[in-house]
Write an enzyme that holds these catalytic residues in place. Structure first.
Site, short mmCIF file in Angstrom:
data_model
loop_
_atom_site.label_atom_id
_atom_site.label_comp_id
_atom_site.label_asym_id
_atom_site.label_seq_id
_atom_site.Cartn_x
_atom_site.Cartn_y
_atom_site.Cartn_z
N GLU A 181 8.26 1.45 -1.72
CA GLU A 181 8.34 0.25 -2.55
C GLU A 181 9.77 -0.05 -3.00
O GLU A 181 10.17 -1.21 -3.09
CB GLU A 181 7.44 0.41 -3.80
N GLY A 241 0.86 1.94 -1.35
CA GLY A 241 -0.53 1.98 -1.83
C GLY A 241 -1.45 2.76 -0.92
O GLY A 241 -2.49 3.25 -1.36
N ALA A 270 0.57 -1.94 -0.05
CA ALA A 270 0.23 -3.26 -0.60
C ALA A 270 0.65 -4.36 0.36
O ALA A 270 1.63 -4.21 1.10
CB ALA A 270 0.92 -3.45 -1.95
N GLU A 301 -0.97 6.20 -2.06
CA GLU A 301 -1.58 6.31 -3.40
C GLU A 301 -3.10 6.39 -3.32
O GLU A 301 -3.74 7.10 -4.10
CB GLU A 301 -1.12 5.12 -4.26
N1 COA Z 1 2.20 -5.88 3.95
C1 COA Z 1 1.97 -6.94 4.77
N2 COA Z 1 2.13 -6.88 6.09
C2 COA Z 1 2.54 -5.71 6.62
C3 COA Z 1 2.80 -4.58 5.85
C4 COA Z 1 2.61 -4.70 4.44
N3 COA Z 1 2.78 -3.66 3.61
N4 COA Z 1 3.23 -3.59 6.64
C5 COA Z 1 3.21 -4.07 7.89
N5 COA Z 1 2.80 -5.36 7.88
C6 COA Z 1 2.64 -6.25 9.03
C7 COA Z 1 3.99 -6.69 9.56
O1 COA Z 1 4.49 -7.79 8.81
C8 COA Z 1 3.64 -7.06 10.99
O2 COA Z 1 3.00 -8.32 10.97
P1 COA Z 1 3.42 -9.45 12.07
O3 COA Z 1 2.98 -8.85 13.38
O4 COA Z 1 2.62 -10.63 11.64
O5 COA Z 1 4.88 -9.61 11.98
C9 COA Z 1 2.59 -6.02 11.35
O6 COA Z 1 2.08 -5.53 10.10
C10 COA Z 1 3.17 -4.84 12.12
O7 COA Z 1 4.23 -4.30 11.36
P2 COA Z 1 5.75 -4.20 11.91
O8 COA Z 1 6.66 -4.23 10.73
O9 COA Z 1 6.00 -5.22 12.96
O10 COA Z 1 5.71 -2.77 12.58
P3 COA Z 1 6.94 -1.77 12.73
O11 COA Z 1 6.46 -0.68 13.62
O12 COA Z 1 8.18 -2.47 13.13
O13 COA Z 1 7.18 -1.16 11.26
C11 COA Z 1 6.53 -0.26 9.13
C12 COA Z 1 6.15 -0.46 10.61
C13 COA Z 1 5.34 0.38 8.43
C14 COA Z 1 7.73 0.67 9.03
C15 COA Z 1 6.87 -1.62 8.51
O14 COA Z 1 5.82 -2.53 8.80
C16 COA Z 1 7.01 -1.58 7.02
O15 COA Z 1 8.04 -1.15 6.52
N6 COA Z 1 6.01 -2.04 6.26
C17 COA Z 1 6.06 -2.13 4.83
C18 COA Z 1 5.73 -0.80 4.18
C19 COA Z 1 5.90 -0.91 2.68
O16 COA Z 1 6.96 -1.20 2.17
N7 COA Z 1 4.81 -0.63 1.93
C20 COA Z 1 4.81 -0.69 0.49
C21 COA Z 1 4.53 -2.07 0.04
S1 COA Z 1 4.76 -2.25 -1.73
#
Ligand code: COA
Length: 254
Positions: free
Chosen positions: A128, A105, A64, A108
């Site tokens: 999450e 998501g 999400a 999911e």
């Molecule tokens: N929602 C919105 N933006 C997201 C996202 C999400 N779920 N996951 C990644 N992004 C964005 C980041 O904010 C970043 O944007 P920016 O370049 O404008 O800062 C870009 O995608 C790249 O992600 P980044 O976090 O810089 O990469 P990373 O390699 O350091 O980490 C993850 C990758 C997947 C581990 C990390 O992005 C993350 O934990 N994301 C959230 C996953 C999550 O919790 N999902 C469930 C949501 S309820």
């Protein structure tokens, strides 16, 4: 730029989440376009199988769109009169081709698909809880039904990710392939399914999904109903004729 890329190759639809700058996080545009795409796939008689994947090299989907989160009101949701058209509400097979992050998501969404295959760089999880939230796209219900409950609980309660090999060990995916072979493998599976009788395939998928929540006797009755229907189709007789004549069947989906 389309948030979802929709390609058609013969009887196969390729549906690609397309927000690589946000690791294909699911915002309103992706949800809307995905729904529209799934409706077209469901209703287009020429499309028999779909592949769902994510663009770029880093993610199937990171879940999400966290940046769009708003506080909730606490009201319980109404049961929807028109639920979104998900892969598991369409009786045509959908294959999830997972690579990179497949989180929240994103996982999911993959869980609504029939076949899940993973690239060797895949990382799957329900993170999450790491951000004070909980899985809300069916993860708390589907994951414990699809893999051992203790494993599902660990994934859902720790927020930790598992890699492709672990996902394979728990049966969360059916194959792990090198990243550069992910789409060719998904296409191979889709083409194999397309060579089978499409009505038998659809009846099989419906029986698997609807039967899952039934008692065994009810599930067997559902199967018998589906068998009775498939036996009335032209494709059923074409399959038998082709076998006797030692030729490839020419199924029409009729
Ligand atoms: N929602 C919105 N933006 C997201 C996202 C999400 N779920 N996951 C990644 N992004 C964005 C980041 O904010 C970043 O944007 P920016 O370049 O404008 O800062 C870009 O995608 C790249 O992600 P980044 O976090 O810089 O990469 P990373 O390699 O350091 O980490 C993850 C990758 C997947 C581990 C990390 O992005 C993350 O934990 N994301 C959230 C996953 C999550 O919790 N999902 C469930 C949501 S309820």
């Amino acid at each position: 730029m389309a948030a979802v890329i929709y390609e058609k190759k013969g009887h196969i639809a390729i549906i690609t989440l397309n927000r690589p700058e946000a690791l294909n996080a699911l915002n309103a545009d992706i949800h809307r376009e995905l729904n529209e795409t799934m409706v077209d796939f469901r209703d287009n008689d020429d499309l028999w199988v779909a592949i769902l994947t994510g663009t770029g090299d880093r993610a199937f989907s990171a879940g999400a769109d966290i940046k769009g989160f708003q506080p909730g009101t606490g009201e319980a949701p109404q049961r929807r009169s028109e639920p979104p058209v998900r892969a598991d509400t369409i009786w045509k097979p959908v294959i999830a081709a997972i690579h990179g992050y497949c989180l929240g998501g994103g996982l999911e969404l993959a869980l609504t698909c029939d076949v899940r295959i993973a690239a060797d760089n895949a990382q799957l999880g329900q993170p999450e809880v790491n951000i004070g939230f909980m899985a809300g796209g069916g993860g708390t219900q589907r994951l414990p039904r699809f893999i051992p409950r203790a494993v599902a609980a660990e994934i859902l309660l720790t927020g930790n990710r598992i890699n492709a090999e672990e996902a394979l060990r728990w049966g969360l995916v059916s194959r792990v392939v090198p990243r550069d072979q992910l789409m060719s493998t998904a296409m191979e599976i889709a083409e194999t399914i397309c060579q089978r009788g499409p009505l038998g395939i659809r009846a099989t998928k419906e029986a698997i999904i609807r039967g899952y929540d039934m008692t065994l006797p009810d599930g067997l009755y559902l199967e018998a109903e589906k068998v009775a229907y498939v036996r009335t189709t032209d494709d059923f007789m074409e399959g038998a004729r082709a076998f006797a004549q030692k030729r490839t069947p020419d199924y029409k989906g009729k």
